[in-house]
Scaffold this active site. Sequence first.
Site, PDB file in Angstrom:
ATOM      1  CB  CYS A 120      55.342  64.918  34.051  1.00 46.18           C
ATOM      2  SG  CYS A 120      56.719  65.501  35.057  1.00 46.18           S
ATOM      3  CG  HIS A 248      51.712  66.124  36.138  1.00 42.20           C
ATOM      4  ND1 HIS A 248      52.381  65.302  37.034  1.00 42.20           N
ATOM      5  CD2 HIS A 248      52.617  67.071  35.768  1.00 42.20           C
ATOM      6  CE1 HIS A 248      53.622  65.727  37.174  1.00 42.20           C
ATOM      7  NE2 HIS A 248      53.795  66.797  36.426  1.00 42.20           N
ATOM      8  CG  ASN A 278      56.186  67.162  39.392  1.00 38.57           C
ATOM      9  OD1 ASN A 278      55.930  66.014  39.040  1.00 38.57           O
ATOM     10  ND2 ASN A 278      56.453  68.121  38.527  1.00 38.57           N
TER      11      ASN A 278
END
Length: 323
Positions: A120, A248, A278
């Site tokens: 990520c 993020h 996500n």
Amino acid sequence: MTQATLRRAGILGTGSYVPPQIITNDDLAARMETSDEWIASRTGIRARRLADPGVMTSDLAAAAGQNALADAGLSSADIDLIIVASSTPDHPGSFPSTAAIVQNKLGAKNAAAFDLGAVCSGFAYALHVAAQMVAAGANQRVLVIGAETLSRLINWDDRSTAVLFGDGAGAVVVGEVAEGGYLGGVLGADGGGGPLLCVSRSGENPNTIFQNGKEVYKFAVTIMGQIAVQAVEAAGLSLSDVDLLVPHQANQRIIDKAAERMGLPREKVMVNLDKYGNTSAASIPLALDEAVKTGRVQNGSLLVLVGFGAGLTWGANVVRWSK
């Protein structure tokens, strides 16, 4: 090479691409014990995109990359390096690299290509690398892509992870700019935390995402705001200078904590995880492209991009928008 000879690197264009199939919280509630209210109240997510079985990470990456090239007014022949940040490469073992496959799909014959793995945090890492390459004169224009097909790693019977992740891609073109541009970044890692968020290789559901949600949350709420502050201060600026935080997109509560630490009101924080969930390395460039396209980024805007992820890894970038 002295500091005086370094070039000024910046973002020349942005682009994104998401698969057309939308999976809502209600869709998930039809197959597992959950609800739209349960998911949204805990994560902020209401939907996510799902790639069709025949669609690869490189397909999403190439589409996002093409859109970024168009936004920059460039062709694939103008690119001399492609970096793809992804934790879901086209091929097991990561070879050939997804970046090389994207290079071929775009017809970018003048470009070198490599993958970067920081999950990520991957886009934050890749943008930092690209900016240094351009600043040093090693490359003229770099296509940086974050792309994921995380749906291939989901255990659809585990509501603690199945509700979180989605597929998508985002991209930027990095090149020399006359003013502003990339002002610096902070990267870090703690390999001791690797087991907290990983792809399980054994047990009842091998090759699927495992997450210790409680511990990852504790890590994330601490690190997100901390590194954003560090990056801004390292650039010789103050938090009052920040016009937009592009974090993020993992969890609304984590994003809120980071903004709180930075003293930023909600209107200075870009959030689109409600639509995409996500998307790991794709989440920051997806959010950045939407922020640019919707007018939330203006010439001269100071942006802070910040991510955290498995590894454990983290990264933040400071950019003065000058497109």
